[in-house]
Scaffold this motif. Structure first.
Motif, PDB file in Angstrom:
ATOM      1  N   VAL A 122       0.735  -1.242  -0.189  1.00 50.54           N
ATOM      2  CA  VAL A 122       0.023   0.059   0.065  1.00 50.54           C
ATOM      3  C   VAL A 122       0.878   1.211  -0.060  1.00 50.54           C
ATOM      4  N   GLU A 123       1.871   1.262   1.028  1.00 45.36           N
ATOM      5  CA  GLU A 123       2.814   2.421   0.756  1.00 45.36           C
ATOM      6  C   GLU A 123       3.474   2.724  -0.312  1.00 45.36           C
ATOM      7  N   LYS A 124       4.008   1.671  -1.238  1.00 44.44           N
ATOM      8  CA  LYS A 124       4.480   1.703  -2.388  1.00 44.44           C
ATOM      9  C   LYS A 124       3.624   2.259  -3.366  1.00 44.44           C
ATOM     10  N   LYS A 125       2.306   1.920  -3.335  1.00 44.12           N
ATOM     11  CA  LYS A 125       1.393   2.338  -4.287  1.00 44.12           C
ATOM     12  C   LYS A 125       0.888   3.905  -4.048  1.00 44.12           C
ATOM     13  N   ASN A 126       0.752   4.056  -2.653  1.00 44.22           N
ATOM     14  CA  ASN A 126       0.689   5.451  -2.592  1.00 44.22           C
ATOM     15  C   ASN A 126       1.803   6.434  -3.144  1.00 44.22           C
ATOM     16  N   ALA A 127       3.181   5.873  -2.828  1.00 44.51           N
ATOM     17  CA  ALA A 127       4.217   6.579  -3.272  1.00 44.51           C
ATOM     18  C   ALA A 127       4.207   6.788  -4.798  1.00 44.51           C
ATOM     19  N   GLU A 128       3.917   5.569  -5.491  1.00 43.64           N
ATOM     20  CA  GLU A 128       3.820   5.829  -6.917  1.00 43.64           C
ATOM     21  C   GLU A 128       2.828   6.586  -7.599  1.00 43.64           C
ATOM     22  N   LEU A 129       1.597   6.579  -6.779  1.00 44.86           N
ATOM     23  CA  LEU A 129       0.409   7.548  -7.414  1.00 44.86           C
ATOM     24  C   LEU A 129       0.845   8.896  -6.941  1.00 44.86           C
ATOM     25  N   ALA A 130       1.635   9.393  -5.958  1.00 46.96           N
ATOM     26  CA  ALA A 130       2.024  10.456  -5.594  1.00 46.96           C
ATOM     27  C   ALA A 130       3.240  11.146  -6.856  1.00 46.96           C
ATOM     28  N   GLN A 134       2.808  13.590  -9.711  1.00 46.12           N
ATOM     29  CA  GLN A 134       3.735  15.008  -9.908  1.00 46.12           C
ATOM     30  C   GLN A 134       4.433  15.149 -11.273  1.00 46.12           C
ATOM     31  N   TYR A 135       4.235  13.945 -12.034  1.00 45.27           N
ATOM     32  CA  TYR A 135       4.820  14.282 -13.396  1.00 45.27           C
ATOM     33  C   TYR A 135       3.948  14.114 -14.117  1.00 45.27           C
ATOM     34  N   LYS A 136       2.510  14.355 -14.030  1.00 41.20           N
ATOM     35  CA  LYS A 136       1.329  14.334 -14.775  1.00 41.20           C
ATOM     36  C   LYS A 136       1.494  15.529 -15.792  1.00 41.20           C
ATOM     37  N   PRO A 137       1.754  16.804 -15.279  1.00 35.54           N
ATOM     38  CA  PRO A 137       2.013  18.056 -16.034  1.00 35.54           C
ATOM     39  C   PRO A 137       3.021  17.669 -17.284  1.00 35.54           C
ATOM     40  N   TYR A 138       4.030  17.024 -16.699  1.00 40.59           N
ATOM     41  CA  TYR A 138       5.106  16.909 -17.770  1.00 40.59           C
ATOM     42  C   TYR A 138       4.501  16.056 -18.844  1.00 40.59           C
ATOM     43  N   TYR A 139       3.682  15.128 -18.493  1.00 40.28           N
ATOM     44  CA  TYR A 139       3.127  14.238 -19.614  1.00 40.28           C
ATOM     45  C   TYR A 139       2.264  14.760 -20.355  1.00 40.28           C
ATOM     46  N   GLU A 140       1.291  15.737 -19.972  1.00 40.37           N
ATOM     47  CA  GLU A 140       0.501  16.485 -20.632  1.00 40.37           C
ATOM     48  C   GLU A 140       1.333  17.246 -21.536  1.00 40.37           C
ATOM     49  N   LEU A 141       2.320  18.044 -21.419  1.00 39.46           N
ATOM     50  CA  LEU A 141       3.032  18.888 -21.957  1.00 39.46           C
ATOM     51  C   LEU A 141       3.723  17.993 -23.207  1.00 39.46           C
ATOM     52  N   TRP A 142       4.343  16.770 -22.557  1.00 40.76           N
ATOM     53  CA  TRP A 142       4.948  15.919 -23.674  1.00 40.76           C
ATOM     54  C   TRP A 142       4.014  15.326 -24.692  1.00 40.76           C
ATOM     55  N   ASN A 143       2.930  15.078 -24.417  1.00 40.29           N
ATOM     56  CA  ASN A 143       1.885  14.787 -25.471  1.00 40.29           C
ATOM     57  C   ASN A 143       1.480  16.028 -26.621  1.00 40.29           C
ATOM     58  N   LYS A 144       1.566  17.150 -26.110  1.00 37.68           N
ATOM     59  CA  LYS A 144       1.196  18.089 -27.109  1.00 37.68           C
ATOM     60  C   LYS A 144       2.438  18.802 -27.580  1.00 37.68           C
ATOM     61  N   LYS A 145       3.592  18.444 -27.113  1.00 36.23           N
ATOM     62  CA  LYS A 145       5.008  19.211 -27.442  1.00 36.23           C
ATOM     63  C   LYS A 145       5.163  18.961 -28.930  1.00 36.23           C
ATOM     64  N   LYS A 146       5.671  19.919 -30.098  1.00 35.34           N
ATOM     65  CA  LYS A 146       5.994  19.584 -31.286  1.00 35.34           C
ATOM     66  C   LYS A 146       7.517  19.766 -31.179  1.00 35.34           C
ATOM     67  N   THR A 147       8.086  19.207 -32.207  1.00 40.40           N
ATOM     68  CA  THR A 147       9.610  19.595 -32.492  1.00 40.40           C
ATOM     69  C   THR A 147       9.872  20.890 -32.936  1.00 40.40           C
TER      70      THR A 147
END
Length: 534
Positions: A122-130, A134-147
């Motif tokens: 449970v503790e490991k899952k909670n840490a991975e969820l956090a 944390q990097y969810k904003p980076y993923y959204e930017l990464w999806n939209k980013k063009k070269t």
């Protein structure tokens, strides 16, 4: 950490509550329920991390309760207790991803250990969820980013698709929207991701690499002029544009910024990185400086998570000024640039022939340097230099060569032979894949694999992903599940034994991983295949 005990037998509940040292486990509250309805009410009022439940109960079985919990509170881990050794219950419990399944009467010490493991999960899952949040904003930017055009310029320059001259410092970058002044200098910082502190699949690793680039742009470049790009070799490099006035204060602060960045990556991005700081150069000198930093990272096999200055590296043994830079030649050969290396090799021999100081001692030093480069490169790849150099078909030349003609014939043959060995005959990645397949039941780590082939872990990850198309973690998972699938379909070996054969001691976790790859749990897969067994 909060626990719920569900059992229609009051004395069973009381026994568990009294026998377990909850405080030592870090449990702050223990709730009890005597049927499914009471358990659901507690779930609606409290956050339950671990549920310990009987299976056969009136007013709803433990299996029915788990089906509801998986929908309402999927982060909860469930431990089943039952007095009946019914395989149908066990099978359904596995299908619903329960944490464990124990027979009554249960030994409290064994139960306490299972609860401890469930809490860790449970503790490991909670840490991975956090971490994911944390990097969810980076993923959204990464999806939209063009070269970007500017990124393309640096990519092409560092991969030598375009060549800059001393006169190009303003005009050439301007074609790509980059503004540089005639007296600007460029300071490169290579960022080497050496280790992820938790396993990542290919997509997550790409997202995290994007997070590395974004955070390095914020912390290393900040308000300065500059760009962070990923090169052809998969290397992240920050390039700062500096005027003569900006150069001294930046050189004073860049070390501190890099150390802060290294600490931030460890704390927030769950990885260890090293930074390699070059020296300020003009535009047409940048590629050579980048190659020097790449060689510095490539040769670093022991020191990690630290700052490295090219200007402060340990001095190398003195060499004759007429000799070429064999480190650069090793990089050319490693990157498959066979013809370019042969051209440079022959040009250097022509230069030697025109040097008035040329003599036997210089030829011997040249031969030793060239041979050392070959040995070093092959050792990095885990290949035998002795067998290759002395195999049949080698030029019939007495070594060391006595003339420039002899060394040219010998060296050209050796360059072509090593190139074929690295890229056509015995690549390091097929050998690595063979090693992985022979050790699937072992706890394989990236560092273990890097040590096996004598490569820097960060470099190995980039090379493996480039050649195989997926991360080492994903490859391990798919190979293990491929073997499991073959055994499930073509044998009657119990599935629990199959899981242990490929290195999974936790059957529930094995079932989850199998379903992740094949979208069916192992029991369903065997049933559909028509093979009997359990």
């Amino acid at each position: 950490m909060q626990i719920l005990i569900v059992d229609d037998e009051m004395y069973s509940v009381m026994g568990i509550k009294d026998a377990i040292n909850w405080g030592e486990l870090g449990v702050t509250a223990v709730f009890d329920a005597y049927n499914m309805r009471e358990a659901i009410k507690i779930f609606q009022e409290q956050e339950i991390n671990v549920m310990i439940s009987d299976i056969e109960m009136p007013k709803g079985t433990g299996i029915e309760l788990l089906e509801w919990v998986n929908e309402f509170s999927p982060q909860t881990e469930t431990i089943f207790l039952t007095a009946h050794d019914d395989f149908r219950f066990m099978q359904r419990a596995v299908q619903l991803s329960s944490f464990d399944y124990m027979m009554k009467p249960v030994e409290y010490e064994a139960l306490e250990e299972v609860i401890r493991k469930a809490i860790r999960t449970v503790e490991k899952k909670n840490a991975e969820l956090a971490q994911s949040e944390q990097y969810k904003p980076y993923y959204e930017l990464w999806n939209k980013k063009k070269t970007l055009l500017s990124e393309r310029f640096w990519y092409d320059l560092l991969s030598e698709r375009i060549v800059a001259t001393a006169e190009d410092i303003c005009s050439l970058p301007a074609e790509y929207g980059i503004v540089l002044q005639a007296d600007d200098r460029l300071l490169p910082v290579v960022i080497s991701v050496e280790n992820w502190k938790r396993e990542l699949n290919t997509r997550d690793e790409e997202v995290m690499e994007y997070a590395i680039r974004q955070s390095s742009s914020e912390l290393l470049i900040g308000d300065c002029r500059g760009e962070v790009v990923q090169t052809k070799q998969g290397v992240t490099i920050a390039i700062l544009y500096l005027s003569p006035e900006e150069l001294p204060p930046l050189l004073d602060s860049i070390g501190r910024k890099c150390n802060e960045y290294i600490d931030a990556c460890s704390q927030y991005l769950n990885c260890t990185v090293s930074c390699y700081i070059g020296e300020p150069v003009m535009l047409h000198e940048l590629t050579k400086m980048y190659n020097a930093l790449l060689a510095m990272e490539y040769n670093n096999l022991s020191l990690s998570n630290q700052l490295n200055w090219l200007s402060k590296r340990s001095p190398e043994p003195a060499s004759d000024p007429s000799l070429p830079d064999f480190t650069v030649w090793a990089l050319l050969l490693e990157n498959g640039k066979e013809e370019e290396l042969i051209r440079q090799f022959r040009n250097s021999l022509q230069f030697l022939s025109s040097d008035r100081q040329f003599g036997a001692h210089v030829l011997h030093a040249y031969y030793q340097g060239f041979l050392q480069m070959i040995h070093y490169l092959l050792q990095k790849r885990g290949l035998s230099a002795h067998q290759l150099i002395h195999e049949a078909g080698a030029p019939k030349i007495k070594t060391p060569p006595r003339t420039l003609e002899q060394i040219e014939e010998w060296g050209t043959w050796l360059i072509r032979k090593v190139h074929r060995c690295l890229y056509q005959e015995v690549s390091v990645i097929p050998r690595l894949c063979a090693y992985i397949n022979d050790h699937l039941r072992d706890n394989i780590t990236r560092e273990m694999l890097a040590e096996y082939v004598h490569l820097n872990p960060a470099y190995l990850s980039r090379l493996f992903k480039k050649e195989v198309g997926m991360s080492i973690t994903d490859y391990l998972l798919h190979e293990r599940m491929r073997i499991a699938k073959e055994l499930i379909v073509n044998s009657t070996i119990p599935i629990s034994e199959i899981a242990q054969t490929i290195g999974y001691s936790n059957f529930s976790y094995f079932s989850k991983m199998f379903k992740k790859v094949y979208h069916e749990n192992p029991q369903q897969f065997r049933k559909l295949s028509g093979c009997s067994g359990s």
